[in-house]
Motif scaffolding. Structure first.
Motif, PDB file in Angstrom:
ATOM      1  N   LEU A  50       0.809  -1.202   0.048  1.00 13.95           N
ATOM      2  CA  LEU A  50       0.076   0.140  -0.070  1.00 13.95           C
ATOM      3  C   LEU A  50       0.770   1.201   0.024  1.00 13.95           C
ATOM      4  O   LEU A  50       0.683   2.244  -0.630  1.00 13.95           O
ATOM      5  CB  LEU A  50      -0.834  -0.160   1.259  1.00 13.95           C
ATOM      6  N   VAL A  51       1.893   0.995   0.747  1.00  9.56           N
ATOM      7  CA  VAL A  51       2.787   2.349   1.177  1.00  9.56           C
ATOM      8  C   VAL A  51       3.442   2.712  -0.354  1.00  9.56           C
ATOM      9  O   VAL A  51       3.444   4.065  -0.750  1.00  9.56           O
ATOM     10  CB  VAL A  51       3.672   2.407   2.366  1.00  9.56           C
ATOM     11  N   PHE A  52       4.277   1.589  -0.676  1.00  6.99           N
ATOM     12  CA  PHE A  52       5.030   2.041  -1.712  1.00  6.99           C
ATOM     13  C   PHE A  52       4.408   1.737  -3.104  1.00  6.99           C
ATOM     14  O   PHE A  52       4.733   2.404  -4.250  1.00  6.99           O
ATOM     15  CB  PHE A  52       6.260   1.100  -1.704  1.00  6.99           C
ATOM     16  N   GLY A  53       3.183   1.072  -3.180  1.00  7.45           N
ATOM     17  CA  GLY A  53       2.297   1.310  -4.337  1.00  7.45           C
ATOM     18  C   GLY A  53       1.814   2.449  -4.637  1.00  7.45           C
ATOM     19  O   GLY A  53       1.930   2.905  -5.719  1.00  7.45           O
ATOM     20  N   HIS A  54       1.271   3.199  -3.380  1.00  2.45           N
ATOM     21  CA  HIS A  54       0.916   4.845  -3.614  1.00  2.45           C
ATOM     22  C   HIS A  54       1.795   5.622  -4.268  1.00  2.45           C
ATOM     23  O   HIS A  54       1.867   6.467  -5.037  1.00  2.45           O
ATOM     24  CB  HIS A  54       0.214   5.121  -2.245  1.00  2.45           C
ATOM     25  N   LEU A  55       3.016   5.254  -3.700  1.00  2.00           N
ATOM     26  CA  LEU A  55       4.235   6.151  -3.824  1.00  2.00           C
ATOM     27  C   LEU A  55       4.504   6.059  -5.166  1.00  2.00           C
ATOM     28  O   LEU A  55       4.721   7.033  -6.033  1.00  2.00           O
ATOM     29  CB  LEU A  55       5.327   5.809  -2.960  1.00  2.00           C
ATOM     30  N   GLY A  56       4.631   4.566  -5.620  1.00  2.00           N
ATOM     31  CA  GLY A  56       4.901   4.453  -7.012  1.00  2.00           C
ATOM     32  C   GLY A  56       4.292   4.886  -8.010  1.00  2.00           C
ATOM     33  O   GLY A  56       4.639   5.056  -9.032  1.00  2.00           O
ATOM     34  N   ASP A  57       2.868   4.862  -7.735  1.00  2.00           N
ATOM     35  CA  ASP A  57       1.807   5.091  -8.823  1.00  2.00           C
ATOM     36  C   ASP A  57       1.540   6.654  -8.902  1.00  2.00           C
ATOM     37  O   ASP A  57       1.106   7.053  -9.767  1.00  2.00           O
ATOM     38  CB  ASP A  57       0.561   4.554  -8.250  1.00  2.00           C
ATOM     39  N   LYS A  58       2.071   7.344  -7.649  1.00  2.00           N
ATOM     40  CA  LYS A  58       1.833   8.580  -7.667  1.00  2.00           C
ATOM     41  C   LYS A  58       3.123   9.487  -8.135  1.00  2.00           C
ATOM     42  O   LYS A  58       3.038  10.554  -8.777  1.00  2.00           O
ATOM     43  CB  LYS A  58       1.390   9.403  -6.360  1.00  2.00           C
ATOM     44  N   VAL A  59       4.218   9.165  -7.846  1.00  2.00           N
ATOM     45  CA  VAL A  59       5.439   9.855  -7.802  1.00  2.00           C
ATOM     46  C   VAL A  59       6.438   9.109  -8.664  1.00  2.00           C
ATOM     47  O   VAL A  59       7.387   9.930  -8.995  1.00  2.00           O
ATOM     48  CB  VAL A  59       6.116  10.638  -6.531  1.00  2.00           C
ATOM     49  N   GLY A  60       6.271   7.805  -8.945  1.00  2.00           N
ATOM     50  CA  GLY A  60       7.158   7.029  -9.748  1.00  2.00           C
ATOM     51  C   GLY A  60       7.874   5.766  -9.089  1.00  2.00           C
ATOM     52  O   GLY A  60       7.914   5.934  -8.000  1.00  2.00           O
ATOM     53  N   ARG A  61       8.150   5.013 -10.026  1.00  2.00           N
ATOM     54  CA  ARG A  61       8.590   3.656  -9.546  1.00  2.00           C
ATOM     55  C   ARG A  61       9.984   3.730  -9.122  1.00  2.00           C
ATOM     56  O   ARG A  61      10.304   3.114  -7.994  1.00  2.00           O
ATOM     57  CB  ARG A  61       8.696   2.760 -10.782  1.00  2.00           C
ATOM     58  N   LYS A  62      10.800   4.565  -9.615  1.00  2.00           N
ATOM     59  CA  LYS A  62      12.462   4.714  -8.972  1.00  2.00           C
ATOM     60  C   LYS A  62      12.400   4.928  -7.625  1.00  2.00           C
ATOM     61  O   LYS A  62      13.211   4.401  -6.798  1.00  2.00           O
ATOM     62  CB  LYS A  62      13.135   5.539  -9.742  1.00  2.00           C
ATOM     63  N   ARG A  63      11.895   6.200  -7.118  1.00  2.00           N
ATOM     64  CA  ARG A  63      11.849   6.503  -5.860  1.00  2.00           C
ATOM     65  C   ARG A  63      11.594   5.651  -4.742  1.00  2.00           C
ATOM     66  O   ARG A  63      12.031   5.189  -3.639  1.00  2.00           O
ATOM     67  CB  ARG A  63      11.304   7.949  -5.548  1.00  2.00           C
ATOM     68  N   SER A  64      10.427   4.949  -5.023  1.00  2.00           N
ATOM     69  CA  SER A  64       9.890   3.645  -4.158  1.00  2.00           C
ATOM     70  C   SER A  64      10.827   2.830  -4.111  1.00  2.00           C
ATOM     71  O   SER A  64      11.051   2.240  -2.993  1.00  2.00           O
ATOM     72  CB  SER A  64       8.564   3.222  -4.973  1.00  2.00           C
ATOM     73  N   LEU A  65      11.478   2.290  -5.408  1.00  2.00           N
ATOM     74  CA  LEU A  65      12.609   0.962  -5.339  1.00  2.00           C
ATOM     75  C   LEU A  65      13.635   1.427  -4.589  1.00  2.00           C
ATOM     76  O   LEU A  65      14.170   0.446  -3.778  1.00  2.00           O
ATOM     77  CB  LEU A  65      12.427   0.710  -6.641  1.00  2.00           C
ATOM     78  N   ILE A  66      14.187   2.561  -4.423  1.00  2.00           N
ATOM     79  CA  ILE A  66      15.454   2.776  -3.654  1.00  2.00           C
ATOM     80  C   ILE A  66      15.075   2.790  -2.150  1.00  2.00           C
ATOM     81  O   ILE A  66      15.763   2.269  -1.391  1.00  2.00           O
ATOM     82  CB  ILE A  66      15.785   4.235  -4.122  1.00  2.00           C
ATOM     83  N   ILE A  67      13.805   3.305  -1.732  1.00  2.00           N
ATOM     84  CA  ILE A  67      13.700   3.245  -0.278  1.00  2.00           C
ATOM     85  C   ILE A  67      13.342   1.756   0.213  1.00  2.00           C
ATOM     86  O   ILE A  67      14.061   1.445   1.180  1.00  2.00           O
ATOM     87  CB  ILE A  67      12.331   4.032  -0.030  1.00  2.00           C
ATOM     88  N   THR A  68      12.911   0.943  -0.567  1.00  2.00           N
ATOM     89  CA  THR A  68      12.501  -0.474  -0.193  1.00  2.00           C
ATOM     90  C   THR A  68      13.991  -1.251  -0.158  1.00  2.00           C
ATOM     91  O   THR A  68      14.256  -1.833   0.691  1.00  2.00           O
ATOM     92  CB  THR A  68      11.562  -1.163  -1.170  1.00  2.00           C
ATOM     93  N   LEU A  69      14.675  -0.889  -1.005  1.00  2.00           N
ATOM     94  CA  LEU A  69      16.118  -1.557  -0.988  1.00  2.00           C
ATOM     95  C   LEU A  69      16.861  -1.192   0.311  1.00  2.00           C
ATOM     96  O   LEU A  69      17.426  -2.092   1.003  1.00  2.00           O
ATOM     97  CB  LEU A  69      17.045  -1.166  -2.364  1.00  2.00           C
ATOM     98  N   MET A  70      16.953   0.150   0.705  1.00  2.00           N
ATOM     99  CA  MET A  70      17.637   0.534   1.681  1.00  2.00           C
ATOM    100  C   MET A  70      16.884  -0.123   3.125  1.00  2.00           C
ATOM    101  O   MET A  70      17.591  -0.437   4.148  1.00  2.00           O
ATOM    102  CB  MET A  70      17.786   2.265   1.845  1.00  2.00           C
ATOM    103  N   LEU A  71      15.690   0.029   3.231  1.00  2.00           N
ATOM    104  CA  LEU A  71      15.028  -0.418   4.340  1.00  2.00           C
ATOM    105  C   LEU A  71      15.301  -1.723   4.612  1.00  2.00           C
ATOM    106  O   LEU A  71      15.513  -2.311   5.716  1.00  2.00           O
ATOM    107  CB  LEU A  71      13.384  -0.174   4.298  1.00  2.00           C
ATOM    108  N   MET A  72      15.201  -2.827   3.388  1.00  2.00           N
ATOM    109  CA  MET A  72      15.622  -4.037   3.747  1.00  2.00           C
ATOM    110  C   MET A  72      16.785  -4.577   3.995  1.00  2.00           C
ATOM    111  O   MET A  72      17.361  -5.378   5.054  1.00  2.00           O
ATOM    112  CB  MET A  72      15.217  -4.836   2.347  1.00  2.00           C
ATOM    113  N   GLY A  73      18.032  -3.794   3.537  1.00  2.00           N
ATOM    114  CA  GLY A  73      19.274  -4.011   3.999  1.00  2.00           C
ATOM    115  C   GLY A  73      19.517  -3.715   5.379  1.00  2.00           C
ATOM    116  O   GLY A  73      20.452  -4.384   6.085  1.00  2.00           O
ATOM    117  N   VAL A  74      18.985  -2.413   5.767  1.00  2.00           N
ATOM    118  CA  VAL A  74      19.363  -2.095   7.315  1.00  2.00           C
ATOM    119  C   VAL A  74      18.647  -3.071   8.116  1.00  2.00           C
ATOM    120  O   VAL A  74      19.204  -3.585   9.167  1.00  2.00           O
ATOM    121  CB  VAL A  74      18.762  -0.561   7.632  1.00  2.00           C
TER     122      VAL A  74
END
Length: 450
Positions: free
Chosen positions: A80-104
């Motif tokens: 929901l969170v990243f789907g909304h972000l990805g559909d509203k402001v773009g796929r790329k920004r959403s994907l960078i955040i998910t990557l960093m969150l998972m790694g940390v």
């Protein structure tokens, strides 16, 4: 290259980056799944002793697999969170955040104190970090699939949109390979510090994936959508629930074999074979490591067949075969011979991998661009929340209740494959919408099969 305004204020088209986008989707997803499989393997082999100390091994393992399930319940939140972000402001920004969150989150799991050091606080911290992992994975898959699919030309879309799927077996090979190396340590060392090493490696891998992913431009189709002044202000979730409810429900079922079926033959079978058949950790991890290799073999074969005969038709075939394989698979596993176990598991993995490769290009056809990230993410992650994390728990209960009998376990896998088969038959897509005179999702495609 991003769109820019030329003379007379006319926006120039965004350049497609099919290979670069596919590579970024692959590398980022590979790291995300490496992290996730590290947790899945540790939950089956280690966490019961480290974080849930109990005199009853069954209860400790059950509690450990319970934390594995919790991560799946967090996935729809990420969708929901990243789907909304990805559909509203773009796929790329959403994907960078998910990557960093998972790694940390994964790196911090490797640094957690044990139950023997700080008591129940250790288990609480593990659950919190597991929830963060689930949120990150919830937003990762949909965005990775879309940035590859929406950059790809129609001729190569079935192949390139499956690029994120290759990240899953490579992540599996890396995770189980690293655990295989540390599993031969003396038990005291393995439980004390050996299991932590695979989690700490994640920090380095995330930096590499971040550098690759940040160099990819936004999806051209999404850029065009963002420039459209007529675009709706309705939230993507509202659009999905208002216009594509049937697609969402059948999309959840379409993801069943790739999530529930996969964890049946990996996480559940690790626990099942080591607990009830007395197979050693090293033996079953060797089999699961080969599972990643088998998936890599099945992916290009599946993509070619789906391109040749149609994506829908291929998914119907392969899910039917997976359903039929449930009986011989469990009969082979119950022999207790590691060779037969490998044949049973790897045969299922080949069919699941073939299906999984084509799922990525096919599911986005069910949703228009303005709700696509949300639609496919919710389909995939709700399936995970409802069925993925609970599959090892239900399977463990079945094994504990019925003992070493193959029919109950075979029936469980057959139900997973059978439901997926029906959803592959009935999922509404843009091709079917067009045939019925409905508004189609604006994605350039080749025939998906009927």
């Amino acid at each position: 290259m991003h769109a820019n305004t030329g003379q007379a204020g006319v926006a120039t088209p965004v350049r497609h980056q099919p290979v670069r986008a596919a590579a970024a989707a692959f590398f980022g997803t590979m790291i995300e799944w490496y992290d996730f499989y590290c947790y899945a393997t540790a939950a089956a082999l280690v966490f019961g002793d480290v974080f849930f100390a109990t005199r009853d091994p069954f209860m400790g393992t059950l509690a450990s697999l319970g934390t594995f399930a919790i991560g799946f319940f967090a996935r729809p939140v990420g969708a929901l969170v990243f789907g909304h972000l990805g559909d509203k402001v773009g796929r790329k920004r959403s994907l960078i955040i998910t990557l960093m969150l998972m790694g940390v989150a994964t790196t911090l799991i490797g640094l957690l104190p044990s139950y023997h050091s700080v008591g129940v606080v250790a288990a609480v911290l593990l659950v919190v970090l597991r929830l963060l992992q689930g949120v990150a994975v919830g937003g990762e898959w949909g965005g990775a699939v879309l940035i590859a699919a929406e950059h790809a030309p129609p001729k190569w879309r079935t192949f390139l949109a499956s690029a994120p799927q290759y990240g899953s077996p490579i992540g599996l090979i890396l995770a189980t390979g690293v655990f295989r190396m540390v599993s031969d340590l003396p038990k005291e060392d393995f439980l004390s510090w050996g299991w932590r090493l695979p989690f700490l490696v994640s920090g380095v891998l995330v930096l590499i994936a971040f550098l690759i992913r940040r160099g990819v431009d936004e999806s051209p189709e999404m850029e065009a959508r963002l420039r459209d002044t007529r675009r709706t202000q309705v939230a993507p979730l509202g659009l999905v629930l208002r216009e594509r409810k049937r697609a969402l429900l059948l999309g959840i079922g379409l993801c069943l074999l790739g999530i529930s079926g996969f964890y049946f033959v990996t996480t559940l079978m690790i626990t099942y074979t080591t607990t009830y058949l007395k197979i050693t950790r090293s033996q079953i991890l060797d089999v699961i490591t080969w599972a990643g290799v088998v998936e890599l073999i099945s992916f290009p074969i599946a993509s070619w067949l789906a391109t040749r005969f149609g994506e829908r038709r291929f998914l119907v075939w392969v899910t039917a075969l997976a359903t039929l394989w449930s009986v011989p698979m469990m009969m082979l596993i119950l022999t207790g011979d590691i060779g037969n176990i490998a044949i049973g598991i790897l045969g299922a993995i080949f069919l699941i991998g073939a299906y999984y490769a084509v799922l990525a290009p096919y599911l986005p056809r069910a949703f228009p661009v303005e709700m696509r990230y949300t639609g496919i993410s919710l389909s995939f992650q709700l399936c995970g929340a409802i069925f993925g994390g609970t599959t090892p728990l239900v399977g463990l209960w079945v094994a504990n209740h019925y003992g070493l009998n193959w029919p109950p376990m075979a029936l469980m896998f057959a139900i997973i494959g059978g439901v997926n088969f029906l959803c592959a038959v009935y999922l509404p897509t843009e091709e079917r919408d067009a045939a019925l005179g409905r508004q189609a999702a604006p994605m350039a495609t080749q025939p998906a099969g009927r």
